[in-house]
Write a protein that holds these residues in place. Structure first.
Motif, PDB file in Angstrom:
ATOM      1  N   LYS A 158      -6.259   1.277   1.731  1.00 11.14           N
ATOM      2  CA  LYS A 158      -4.810   1.502   1.791  1.00 11.14           C
ATOM      3  C   LYS A 158      -4.321   1.802   3.208  1.00 11.14           C
ATOM      4  O   LYS A 158      -3.110   1.854   3.458  1.00 11.14           O
ATOM      5  CB  LYS A 158      -4.419   2.650   0.861  1.00 11.14           C
ATOM      6  CG  LYS A 158      -5.037   3.992   1.184  1.00 11.14           C
ATOM      7  CD  LYS A 158      -4.581   5.045   0.175  1.00 11.14           C
ATOM      8  CE  LYS A 158      -5.160   6.425   0.477  1.00 11.14           C
ATOM      9  NZ  LYS A 158      -6.622   6.453   0.292  1.00 11.14           N
ATOM     10  N   MET A 180      -1.931  -3.591   2.230  1.00  7.40           N
ATOM     11  CA  MET A 180      -0.603  -4.184   2.095  1.00  7.40           C
ATOM     12  C   MET A 180      -0.459  -5.397   3.013  1.00  7.40           C
ATOM     13  O   MET A 180      -0.762  -5.330   4.210  1.00  7.40           O
ATOM     14  CB  MET A 180       0.464  -3.147   2.460  1.00  7.40           C
ATOM     15  CG  MET A 180       1.880  -3.691   2.551  1.00  7.40           C
ATOM     16  SD  MET A 180       2.558  -4.171   0.936  1.00  7.40           S
ATOM     17  CE  MET A 180       3.105  -2.557   0.347  1.00  7.40           C
ATOM     18  N   ASN A 205      -1.377  -5.317  -2.256  1.00 16.22           N
ATOM     19  CA  ASN A 205       0.060  -5.373  -2.498  1.00 16.22           C
ATOM     20  C   ASN A 205       0.671  -6.394  -1.545  1.00 16.22           C
ATOM     21  O   ASN A 205       0.118  -6.658  -0.464  1.00 16.22           O
ATOM     22  CB  ASN A 205       0.704  -4.002  -2.286  1.00 16.22           C
ATOM     23  CG  ASN A 205       0.429  -3.055  -3.438  1.00 16.22           C
ATOM     24  OD1 ASN A 205       0.291  -3.487  -4.586  1.00 16.22           O
ATOM     25  ND2 ASN A 205       0.338  -1.767  -3.152  1.00 16.22           N
ATOM     26  N   SER A 227       1.476   2.835   0.294  1.00 19.42           N
ATOM     27  CA  SER A 227       0.742   1.932  -0.593  1.00 19.42           C
ATOM     28  C   SER A 227      -0.634   2.500  -0.937  1.00 19.42           C
ATOM     29  O   SER A 227      -1.304   3.102  -0.099  1.00 19.42           O
ATOM     30  CB  SER A 227       0.582   0.568   0.075  1.00 19.42           C
ATOM     31  OG  SER A 227      -0.176  -0.305  -0.730  1.00 19.42           O
TER      32      SER A 227
END
Length: 488
Positions: A175, A236, A210, A232
């Protein structure tokens, strides 16, 4: 996009345009297209420090689309990195220039890694993100909490290595990794539709990422997407729809702006369209000032963040023991030409220096911490935890009318650089000089001379409580005092 953001982004665009034109080689289109995204990133999100490019908790910015290297060099120059000057930018792609055609890693410059083959930078970024997670797990997120940003283009995503790296990043739920996709749909041969028809969103989501789609020229959309990325729970990817060669009336959105200079006539048209009334390589003072403010603000944030975390990791209840440590920490922070090592003891010792002074005594390499009388017969030199032992010995000798001074020498290298007057003041007051250090004695003999005494360990160490170790190697009050009295 607000006027200021547009003007800041245009600084990147025109430095890139002018450098490529002067070199008669390079890729102006990507920096022109991604200048808006880069401006928002550096102004509002990236944690960096132009004065300390190797700050361990900095965010990493990796230019996987390395052909657009002038984007990176422009940012480093504008934000105040000493590694890139305007002269360097004018020497873009020339022999021995730090501004190489593709970024080439140089320590402590802001160029995080070498990126040439497409997709390589994505893999580098995944590696950086993994390293950050390992460090965070080892030292805690209060000390390590940075992110890795990687700017990648269509070509990077076409390479097989990108699949392997992106898949691993999704599997590991990194992340802390944010990929900025320069989705301009143009390759050096023409539209990307000639060679690829991937559904990028489905591809990234299948990896466990994502995915956001934005207008890469909208300040508000860029800002909103990067804000979302901070929170997130997965890596991402932000697809930034951009126009390659943004601002070029005849070459914008075309492959002709990808891998060749725009040409003098077209550059004049770009200047007119973007209302840039300045000579080649000229950045107006007010805009350069704004960019330098961005760099200075990032530096101040870095220093505040770094110092707070370091000091929070120290047991402040024993502050009195840390005056010398803080002085050495200051020296390490301000050192521009060499690395530093601060070796700290874990022993519970009484404080040697109670009062702090405005002068950094440790910056001299050695300084007097104790004098037990006017007519001293010996000088005792030591460092670290042995300074406490030296003070005990000095006080004990004074009870027998043998007076001495104790010198703390935290850094021999700094002491050796002092002028002869100061070195004589420390070393030439007494004939007898004694060194005490729980390590080898050889490197103290240049100070104690042939007539001196050296107490240390010229053998392999032992594992035991430190007081037992000291007794074993005769590094204790009784043994050292006996030898000193015999010598006197």
């Amino acid at each position: 996009m607000s006027k200021l953001y547009k003007e800041l982004a245009n600084c990147i665009r025109f430095l890139s345009i002018d450098a490529v034109q002067k070199a008669n080689s390079g890729h102006p289109g990507m920096p022109m297209g991604m200048a808006d995204v880069a401006t928002v990133l550096f102004k509002d999100f990236l944690n960096f420090n132009p004065s300390n490019p190797s700050w361990i908790n900095r965010d990493r910015f990796v230019l996987s689309a390395g052909h657009g290297s002038m984007l990176l060099y422009s940012l480093l120059y504008l934000t105040g990195y000493k590694s890139i000057s305007l002269k360097d930018i004018k020497n873009f792609r020339q022999l021995n220039s730090i501004c190489a055609g593709h970024p080439e890693y140089h320590p402590n410059t802001g160029i995080e890694t070498t990126t040439g083959p497409l997709g390589q930078g994505i893999s580098n970024a995944v590696g950086f993100a993994i390293s950050e997670e390992i460090l965070k797990n080892k030292f805690g997120k209060k000390k390590i909490d940075h992110k890795t940003y990687v700017l990648a283009g269509d070509g990077c995503l076409m390479e097989g290595i990108s699949h392997e790296a992106l898949s691993l990043a999704g599997h590991l739920k990194l992340k802390n990794l944010i990929l900025l996709f320069d989705n301009n749909s143009i390759s050096i041969d023409g539209p990307t539709s000639l060679s690829v028809s991937d559904d990028h969103e489905k591809r990234f989501r299948s990896y466990g990422w994502n995915y956001l789609k934005i207008n890469g020229h909208s300040h508000k959309e860029i800002l909103k997407a990067l804000n979302k990325a901070q929170k997130s729970k997965k890596p991402m990817a932000i697809s930034c729809k951009t126009t390659i060669g943004y601002g070029s009336p005849n070459k914008g959105g075309k492959s002709s702006s990808h891998g060749s200079p725009l040409g003098e006539d077209e550059i004049k048209l770009v200047r007119k369209k973007l209302n840039w009334n300045y000579e080649p390589f000229e950045i107006p003072k007010e805009l350069l000032g704004e960019w330098r403010k961005i760099g200075k603000k990032a530096e101040q944030k870095s220093n505040k963040k770094n110092n707070k975390k370091i000091f929070n990791s120290i047991n402040l209840s024993s502050f009195k023991n840390l005056i010398e440590t803080f002085e050495c920490w200051q020296i390490a922070l301000e050192s521009k030409n060499s690395p530093s090592v601060i070796a700290l003891t874990r022993q519970g010792l009484d404080p040697v220096r109670i009062k702090n002074t405005f002068k950094n005594e440790s910056s001299l390499g050695a300084y007097e911490v104790l004098r037990t009388g006017e007519n001293i017969k010996l000088t005792i030199i030591s460092s670290g935890s042995e300074v406490s032992l030296s003070c005990d010995i000095s006080h004990k000798l004074a009870t027998e009318n043998i007076y001495s001074k104790v010198v703390s020498m935290p850094c021999q290298e700094l002491f050796d650089k002092q002028n002869e007057g100061y070195k004589n003041k420390i070393l030439s007051e007494t004939e007898l000089i004694v060194s005490i250090e729980a390590s080898e004695t050889g490197y103290w003999k240049k100070y104690t001379g042939t007539n001196g005494l050296n107490f240390g360990i010229d053998d392999f160490g032992k594992s035991a409580p430190y007081k037992e170790i000291y007794d074993h190697f005769n590094l204790n009050l009784k043994s050292i005092i006996k030898r000193i009295k015999e010598k006197i």
